[in-house]
Scaffold this motif. Structure first.
Motif, PDB file in Angstrom:
ATOM      1  N   ILE A 206       0.834  -1.205   0.000  1.00  0.00           N
ATOM      2  CA  ILE A 206       0.000   0.000   0.000  1.00  0.00           C
ATOM      3  C   ILE A 206       0.871   1.258   0.000  1.00  0.00           C
ATOM      4  O   ILE A 206       0.601   2.219  -0.711  1.00  0.00           O
TER       5      ILE A 206
ATOM      6  N   TYR B  90       2.063   1.864  -3.318  1.00  0.00           N
ATOM      7  CA  TYR B  90       1.012   2.465  -4.147  1.00  0.00           C
ATOM      8  C   TYR B  90       0.919   3.977  -3.909  1.00  0.00           C
ATOM      9  O   TYR B  90       0.792   4.750  -4.854  1.00  0.00           O
TER      10      TYR B  90
ATOM     11  N   TRP C  59       3.511   5.533  -5.879  1.00  0.00           N
ATOM     12  CA  TRP C  59       3.205   5.356  -7.311  1.00  0.00           C
ATOM     13  C   TRP C  59       2.125   6.355  -7.745  1.00  0.00           C
ATOM     14  O   TRP C  59       2.200   6.964  -8.799  1.00  0.00           O
ATOM     15  N   HIS C  60       1.149   6.522  -6.855  1.00  0.00           N
ATOM     16  CA  HIS C  60       0.052   7.449  -7.130  1.00  0.00           C
ATOM     17  C   HIS C  60       0.584   8.881  -7.324  1.00  0.00           C
ATOM     18  O   HIS C  60       0.184   9.588  -8.246  1.00  0.00           O
TER      19      HIS C  60
ATOM     20  N   PHE D  81       2.299   9.131 -10.608  1.00  0.00           N
ATOM     21  CA  PHE D  81       1.308   9.143 -11.684  1.00  0.00           C
ATOM     22  C   PHE D  81       0.720  10.541 -11.817  1.00  0.00           C
ATOM     23  O   PHE D  81       0.581  11.077 -12.915  1.00  0.00           O
TER      24      PHE D  81
ATOM     25  N   GLU E  38       3.383   8.002 -15.989  1.00  0.00           N
ATOM     26  CA  GLU E  38       2.376   6.948 -16.002  1.00  0.00           C
ATOM     27  C   GLU E  38       2.986   5.574 -16.263  1.00  0.00           C
ATOM     28  O   GLU E  38       3.134   5.145 -17.392  1.00  0.00           O
TER      29      GLU E  38
ATOM     30  N   ILE F 173       0.958  -5.859  -9.371  1.00  0.00           N
ATOM     31  CA  ILE F 173       0.277  -6.481  -8.233  1.00  0.00           C
ATOM     32  C   ILE F 173       0.469  -7.992  -8.336  1.00  0.00           C
ATOM     33  O   ILE F 173       0.118  -8.596  -9.348  1.00  0.00           O
TER      34      ILE F 173
ATOM     35  N   THR G  47      -3.683 -10.087  -4.254  1.00  0.00           N
ATOM     36  CA  THR G  47      -4.774  -9.249  -4.770  1.00  0.00           C
ATOM     37  C   THR G  47      -5.982  -9.142  -3.827  1.00  0.00           C
ATOM     38  O   THR G  47      -6.443  -8.038  -3.532  1.00  0.00           O
TER      39      THR G  47
ATOM     40  N   LEU H 275      -5.189  -7.334  -0.573  1.00  0.00           N
ATOM     41  CA  LEU H 275      -4.870  -5.939  -0.907  1.00  0.00           C
ATOM     42  C   LEU H 275      -6.148  -5.156  -1.220  1.00  0.00           C
ATOM     43  O   LEU H 275      -6.307  -3.996  -0.830  1.00  0.00           O
ATOM     44  N   MET H 276      -7.038  -5.834  -1.886  1.00  0.00           N
ATOM     45  CA  MET H 276      -8.278  -5.165  -2.272  1.00  0.00           C
ATOM     46  C   MET H 276      -9.120  -4.801  -1.050  1.00  0.00           C
ATOM     47  O   MET H 276      -9.696  -3.724  -0.974  1.00  0.00           O
TER      48      MET H 276
ATOM     49  N   ALA I 219      -7.497  -1.858   0.489  1.00  0.00           N
ATOM     50  CA  ALA I 219      -7.711  -0.667  -0.330  1.00  0.00           C
ATOM     51  C   ALA I 219      -9.119  -0.118  -0.122  1.00  0.00           C
ATOM     52  O   ALA I 219      -9.339   1.090  -0.045  1.00  0.00           O
TER      53      ALA I 219
ATOM     54  N   HIS J 223      -9.992   3.526   1.473  1.00  0.00           N
ATOM     55  CA  HIS J 223     -10.485   4.428   0.411  1.00  0.00           C
ATOM     56  C   HIS J 223      -9.346   4.850  -0.506  1.00  0.00           C
ATOM     57  O   HIS J 223      -9.053   6.021  -0.673  1.00  0.00           O
ATOM     58  N   THR J 224      -8.694   3.865  -1.042  1.00  0.00           N
ATOM     59  CA  THR J 224      -7.493   4.108  -1.834  1.00  0.00           C
ATOM     60  C   THR J 224      -7.660   3.557  -3.225  1.00  0.00           C
ATOM     61  O   THR J 224      -8.004   2.410  -3.358  1.00  0.00           O
TER      62      THR J 224
END
Lengths: 98, 577
Positions: free
Chosen positions: A61, A64, A67-68, A71, A76, A81, A86, A89-90, A93, A97-98
């Motif tokens: 996370i 990420y 990375w965000h 981006f 980009e 992942i 997955t 992580l989901m 996330a 609220h990511t």
């Protein structure tokens, strides 16, 4: 890095990740924790504990978050992942609220 | 954890026909068929270029790619498995195999309308969602009466959509008779449902919306709706078995707001049964055997605001009674043999926002009766005898947003009378006598979003005036006089979504090169031109393209398919193909 510009994210196992506040605030949930007047504990200490997020997932996370930011600044690239992460992580996330 | 996901509900999403595509882009002929044959579940996220995808989106995308690796999602919070499910359906990756992973996931929505290969074998997993299941769409599937037995225990269902399911009959209706929480039920185009099977409707006391469009065997069955005192919307369009006798039971449906019985056998006598429906606001009688005599009954409907009487063979005879329908906001009188005499009786209907007079025998003098209709937003005058003198009476309609003057006598110089209509967004000037000079008179209409010049004689010179219409989303110029030089002006219309330049036989690959920068295009038609396979490469940039028509060009289906597979993933419909 000044201490007040960072925040410490602590995993279920107690691992600590020190990240830029700006990065951590990519998460709406963390953003709310650090800014809403009700939750002063997190705000005062700049520490958030996630008893339900494992170290591996929290590390991903944090990756990420950065990375965000990249981006958003126009770089980009693809965010890798690992299939075995997955589902967990989901859920994290979703919570963050990511 | 979990439960933080928001989920948009589209409980009363009209008919699902235009899901995923705004209705206003459905005007072009080439788009019509596919917007009515595809429907998509509402997808809560979409990864768009330039916008940073959330981690949740990325995970869902990843799962969609590797879906065969997952045995079950039942450990996930329901909202998340719902997102995965929706994305699989949206990207057309869901199969009977991958469906298995969603067993017992407590999904709320299963939107599989028009989805390939759905049959009874899918029903086990669908029904395993149990009392979580709220909304199911199996339109166009091969599900049979037996398949519906699975739904018996899904007692929370509030919306069930079984349009075009030709293997479902009265027996299937029996299976859903216990689903008394249903508020919306749809069985379009079902040949097997009969009056007898409809007896189960009497138990569905919470029904708000019932759709039986194109069901030819339901005559006599509406008696079973009598006790449904929550029913607000009843669609019986193209049920040509419906007669006056069927109208009588409807007289008790006190909540009814919308009734559509177009193309039925209902006559003036049948309409008289509707008099007590105090809440009825929409009545569609298109193509029914009614005369102006029914207007007396309609005048007793205090809430009536939307009335469709097109193709009813109305004449001026008895039209005086229109003056009593003062609450009308939408009136469709298209394809009737009415003249200016009838328009006189519409003079007092000043609440009108939309009036359709398509193919009526009206002319310039009649339009004087509309001069006071300051609320009028939409006026359809296609195929009438209206000419430039008539437009004079419309020049003060400051609310007018849409006017159709195709196949009228309106001339280039007459168009000057429209130049003050500053609210105008949509203009149809598909008429042979309109030329570049006409366009020159319209340059003040800078708010235009839709301009149809299909058969007008527009040349490259005329395209210079188009540059004034910066908000233009839809444009059709098919009169055969455009060359690549004219397209240079068109490419500056950066808001374009639909572009039809077919029939201009001088257009070459250069045209495609010119419009390659109009990246918002969803629909493009350059049929009957000199475009070749070599020109297709210029379309790579049009990532939003969903419909591409290049009939009678030197283009093969295979080359379009290649382009689609590599560059244009959104292309749903293409010709040749």
């Amino acid at each position: 890095m000044r201490k007040e510009d960072t925040v410490k994210l602590i995993s279920a196992e107690g691992f600590e990740f020190v990240v830029d506040k700006e990065a951590a605030m990519v998460s709406q949930t963390i953003h709310n924790m650090l800014t809403s007047p009700g939750s002063f504990a997190e705000r005062q200490h700049g520490e958030v504990t996630f008893p339900e997020i494992s170290t591996t997932i929290l590390e991903k996370i944090c990756q990420y978050f950065y990375w965000h930011l990249q981006f958003a600044s126009g770089k980009e690239t693809e965010f890798p992942i690992e299939p075995e992460l997955t589902l967990e992580l989901m859920m994290a996330a979703n919570y963050l609220h990511t | 954890m979990g439960g933080a996901c928001s989920r948009k509900q589209e409980r009363d999403s009209e008919d699902g026909l235009t899901r995923g595509l705004s209705r206003r882009y459905c005007k072009c002929g080439s788009l019509k068929w596919w917007t009515s044959s595809f429907s998509y579940p509402s997808v809560d996220f979409r990864i768009q270029k330039g916008e940073c995808p959330s981690l949740l989106d990325l995970c869902i995308q990843k799962i969609t790619e590797d879906i065969e690796k997952y045995d079950t999602f039942s450990m996930l919070p329901r909202d998340i498995s719902q997102l995965i499910f929706n994305n699989l359906v949206y990207s057309r990756q869901l199969t009977i195999g991958s469906l298995e992973a969603f067993r017992d996931c407590a999904l709320q929505d299963v939107y599989l309308g028009e989805y390939d290969d759905v049959n009874d074998n899918w029903m086990g997993v669908i029904s395993s969602q149990g009392s979580s299941l709220l909304s199911v769409d199996l339109s166009g599937s091969d599900v049979t009466d037996f398949g519906l037995t699975y739904l018996k225990d899904c007692d929370s269902l509030i919306s069930l959509n079984l349009n075009y399911c030709d293997q479902i009959s009265d027996c299937g209706l029996e299976c859903i008779s216990g689903l008394s929480n249903l508020t919306s039920l749809s069985f379009r185009r079902n040949d097997s449902i009969s009056a007898q099977g409809m007896s189960i409707f009497s138990g569905l006391v919470n029904l708000v919306k019932l759709d039986l469009e194109r069901c030819p065997g339901i005559h006599g069955g509406l008696v079973h709706l009598r006790g449904l005192n929550k029913l607000e919307s009843l669609n019986l369009k193209w049920c040509n078995c419906i007669t006056d006798y069927d109208m009588k039971p409807l007289s008790e449906l006190a909540s009814l707001k919308s009734l559509e019985i177009s193309s039925s056998k209902v006559t003036d006598f049948g309409i008289s049964f509707l008099k007590g429906l105090l809440k009825l606001s929409l009545l569609n009688l298109e193509g029914c055997f009614v005369t102006a005599a029914c207007l007396s009954s309609l005048a007793e409907l205090p809430a009536l605001s939307n009335l469709n009487l097109s193709r009813c063979n109305l004449s001026d005879n008895g039209c005086k009674k229109f003056s009593r329908l003062k609450n009308l906001k939408v009136l469709n009188l298209g394809f009737n043999v009415i003249t200016d005499t009838c328009l006189f009786h519409l003079k007092g209907l000043t609440q009108l926002e939309s009036l359709n007079l398509d193919s009526c025998k009206i002319g310039d003098e009649g339009l004087v009766n509309l001069a006071g209709h300051k609320q009028l937003k939409c006026l359809e005058l296609s195929d009438t005898e209206v000419g430039s003198n008539g437009l004079h009476h419309l020049s003060g309609l400051s609310s007018l947003q849409k006017i159709n003057l195709s196949f009228t006598m309106v001339s280039d110089s007459g168009l000057r009378k429209l130049c003050g209509l500053s609210s105008l967004k949509s203009l149809n000037l598909d008429a042979y006598q309109i030329t570049d000079a006409g366009l020159a008179n319209l340059t003040s209409l800078t708010g235009l979003t839709d301009l149809d010049l299909f058969g007008a004689r527009i040349t490259d010179i005329g395209t210079n005036y188009l540059r004034k219409f910066k908000d233009l989303k839809s444009l059709e110029i098919c009169g055969g006089r455009l060359t690549d030089a004219g397209v240079k002006n068109i490419r500056e219309l950066s808001s374009l979504v639909c572009l039809n330049l077919s029939q201009n036989s001088d257009l070459t690959d250069k045209t495609l090169e010119l419009i390659s920068g109009v990246t918002g295009l969803i629909s493009l038609n350059v049929s009957n031109s000199r475009i070749t396979n070599a020109g297709l490469q210029h379309l790579k940039t049009l990532k939003n393209l969903r419909s591409l028509t290049l009939e009678s060009c030197k283009v093969t289906a295979n080359d379009i398919k290649k382009l689609k597979s590599i560059y244009l993933p959104n292309l749903l419909s293409f010709r040749p193909g």
